[in-house]
Design a protein around this motif. Structure first.
Motif, PDB file in Angstrom:
ATOM      1  N   UNK A  42      50.010  74.811  11.540  1.00 20.17           N
ATOM      2  CA  UNK A  42      49.786  76.030  10.748  1.00 20.17           C
ATOM      3  C   UNK A  42      48.621  76.839  11.300  1.00 20.17           C
ATOM      4  N   UNK A  43      47.549  76.153  11.662  1.00 17.76           N
ATOM      5  CA  UNK A  43      46.392  76.849  12.226  1.00 17.76           C
ATOM      6  C   UNK A  43      46.759  77.556  13.530  1.00 17.76           C
ATOM      7  N   UNK A  44      47.427  76.844  14.413  1.00 20.30           N
ATOM      8  CA  UNK A  44      47.807  77.445  15.683  1.00 20.30           C
ATOM      9  C   UNK A  44      48.712  78.650  15.468  1.00 20.30           C
ATOM     10  N   UNK A  53      49.770  85.080   3.405  1.00 21.58           N
ATOM     11  CA  UNK A  53      50.433  84.749   2.141  1.00 21.58           C
ATOM     12  C   UNK A  53      51.733  83.986   2.379  1.00 21.58           C
ATOM     13  N   UNK A  54      52.440  84.329   3.444  1.00 18.96           N
ATOM     14  CA  UNK A  54      53.710  83.657   3.746  1.00 18.96           C
ATOM     15  C   UNK A  54      53.494  82.183   4.083  1.00 18.96           C
ATOM     16  N   UNK A  55      52.329  81.840   4.565  1.00 17.87           N
ATOM     17  CA  UNK A  55      52.058  80.442   4.928  1.00 17.87           C
ATOM     18  C   UNK A  55      51.574  79.595   3.753  1.00 17.87           C
ATOM     19  N   UNK A  56      51.340  80.220   2.596  1.00 18.08           N
ATOM     20  CA  UNK A  56      50.851  79.456   1.442  1.00 18.08           C
ATOM     21  C   UNK A  56      51.779  78.308   1.048  1.00 18.08           C
ATOM     22  N   UNK A  57      53.100  78.494   0.998  1.00 17.82           N
ATOM     23  CA  UNK A  57      53.948  77.334   0.653  1.00 17.82           C
ATOM     24  C   UNK A  57      53.776  76.163   1.629  1.00 17.82           C
ATOM     25  N   UNK A  58      53.631  76.465   2.896  1.00 21.34           N
ATOM     26  CA  UNK A  58      53.429  75.390   3.878  1.00 21.34           C
ATOM     27  C   UNK A  58      52.079  74.715   3.656  1.00 21.34           C
ATOM     28  N   UNK A  59      51.082  75.467   3.238  1.00 21.47           N
ATOM     29  CA  UNK A  59      49.771  74.872   2.964  1.00 21.47           C
ATOM     30  C   UNK A  59      49.833  73.979   1.725  1.00 21.47           C
ATOM     31  N   UNK A  60      50.625  74.397   0.736  1.00 24.63           N
ATOM     32  CA  UNK A  60      50.811  73.538  -0.434  1.00 24.63           C
ATOM     33  C   UNK A  60      51.560  72.262  -0.048  1.00 24.63           C
TER      34      UNK A  60
END
Length: 150
Positions: A86-88, A58-65
């Motif tokens: 992000x994947x790594x 969930x914390x990575x969602x902003x970076x995915x957006x």
């Protein structure tokens, strides 16, 4: 076929990043801090362990957006670079947390169902790509034999 290839890529990354995470945790700086974090994670209840496993995603969602925004803006190279980073990062963190929390997580029916689903998905992906993998292996062997003949 694209879904099967994506599943196999995710599986390959997961399996190959686990040793990298283990090697990273062997670094001097992580020995004390990583051991303390592992000890803390091991003592979590099943639902706390599940939260520890879910929160980084969930914390990575902003970076995915941000990644999608970069892609929409035509910055394909930056979007791909961010996606790879992000994947790594997420695979490394999730592999670490999953290994530490595995006994607690396996007591949760929800986790067991998700785990079983992922295993079925991996087997399906292998079945879907089997002809291609056999063809690729055959072509690689053929190229090797041609090179040895030269």
């Amino acid at each position: 076929m694209p879904i099967a290839l994506f599943v196999l890529l995710e599986t390959w990354l997961w399996l190959h990043l686990r040793p990298l995470v283990a090697g990273f945790l062997e670094l001097r700086i992580w020995r004390v801090w990583g051991a303390a974090l592992t000890g803390w994670l091991v003592r979590r209840s099943p639902w706390q362990a599940f939260a520890c496993f879910a929160l980084p995603m969930l914390a990575l969602l902003p970076a995915k957006f941000l990644d999608l925004w970069l892609l929409k803006g035509g910055h394909v190279l930056w979007a791909v670079a961010l996606l790879i980073a992000l994947k790594l990062f997420s695979f490394g963190v999730l592999a670490f947390i999953e290994r530490a929390c595995r006994p607690a997580l396996r007591r949760l029916p929800l986790y067991r169902h998700i785990y079983a689903f992922v295993q079925r998905l991996r087997r399906w992906a292998k079945r879907q790509t089997r002809p291609w993998r056999l063809w690729f292996r055959h072509m690689r062997e053929r190229l090797r034999s041609d090179q040895e003949a030269d």
